[in-house]
Design an enzyme around this catalytic site. Structure first.
Site: not given
Lengths: 167, 167, 167
Positions: C11-12, C16, C50
């Site tokens: 996560a993080r 992305s 996002h």
């Protein structure tokens, strides 16, 4: 001194398959030292799934606690120990001194004449667990991993089924 | 601009030992900036174990919140900040704006004349936590890690006590 | 056969952003295939954050379940699938056969004429979860990651926002 390889990774990161392939690359026949104990149906299914993937070139030994004796008794063929994290769990559940057992393991590795591939788990990269027992377990697992990695010739991190060379 | 090194890894992945060794490699004496606050006996034991491993070549500063002031005040010798994740926890518990504090930290790094080695934790590679607070914390920890990694000259992932070069 | 890239990470971890940058490097315009479904305000905020980061060079398709159809329908421009872990969650919540869906995805990748970048999550490197559902989910996520990594030309592990080449 024979080759010592540690394969670490998260759950379902493909570490067992990588370790099996590396072990068979070290000899035509190999010994699978399983530390798993089936306490319930879920665990039985996991063990059965692992066994189903392995072929007839493997001899299987089940040894939840006396890992050093199992290594000494099976020396001569490449051994795969799967896995250290379950071994640690077994030691703790049995009330054994895991630090003494870990040091015995590290001392036993250099005297092996045939290679040993060891599988272990990354358990410390999540959020800090709520309960003390889980925190102590992940600390112990991390320390054991460091000790064995220090003694290993090669350390591999499994990521999505692929080997990432760490040492 | 002095060398900035970030060492990240899971619990008991050996990141502090790697960071200590890297810091001492950058100068004969070093400053240890501890962000830990002992709220209970377990935490006290963890802090004591860390301190026991460090030798007399270290000067220790305890600074749970004002990390930037601590860096500016100790410039001249290599500094080890251990660790960013506890600093973030302290900021959140104190109701501070961690994003502003993180930006201040990133802005302070380039003005240091002596090197800074920072330790942080990987907390986001487990299953999604049940509670919102834990999810927010792991998001914040991940964002802070990215900011500092961006500002660092070198980023190391600790795996089983071994350094894996990321940057 | 077009380039298939898998970007995994906690996560993080910046996966992305790495995936977006890689996708835009493969063509001037790109298709963002979002698998996220907003069930609550927290999820809506994550999706909005996002989207806000992406610029006008992106066309967004939302497809929580029929990922293969979405890929076949958008072939021609580079696609970014974000993310496989949410897709798996959606399949499981909808009572679908995730293994069949995963095999369909792996079969669909080689027939794409334009590149596909897929984002996924590392969820298996924390302590073993207490509940069976979470254990089954992290097993499924790990297996799906292995399948797609096997089919990919390139696999990247995101660490603190930085790409670590795995394949």
């Amino acid at each position: 001194m024979a080759r010592i390889i540690l394969v670490t990774g998260g759950a379902r990161s493909g570490k067992s398959a990588i370790a099996e392939s590396r072990t068979l690359g070290l000899g035509p026949e190999a010994v699978y030292i399983a530390t798993a104990q089936a306490f319930d149906a879920e665990m039985e299914a996991r063990i059965a799934a692992h066994q189903a993937r392995r072929g007839p070139e493997w001899v299987t030994h089940q040894e939840p606690l006396a890992l050093v004796s199992a290594l000494d008794a099976t020396d001569g063929k490449p051994r795969l120990v799967d896995c250290l994290t379950l071994w640690l769990t077994n030691l703790m559940l049995a009330g054994r001194d895991w630090q003494a057992a870990g040091r015995d393991l590290v001392a036993a590795l250099p005297r092996q004449s045939a290679p040993v591939v060891l599988v272990t788990n990354e358990v410390g990269a999540g959020i800090v667990p709520d309960n003390r027992l889980a925190r102590d377990f992940r600390d112990a697992a991390g320390v054991l991993n460091q000790w064995v990695a220090q003694a290993a010739d090669e350390v591999i991190l499994a990521v999505a089924g692929l080997p990432l060379k760490v040492k």
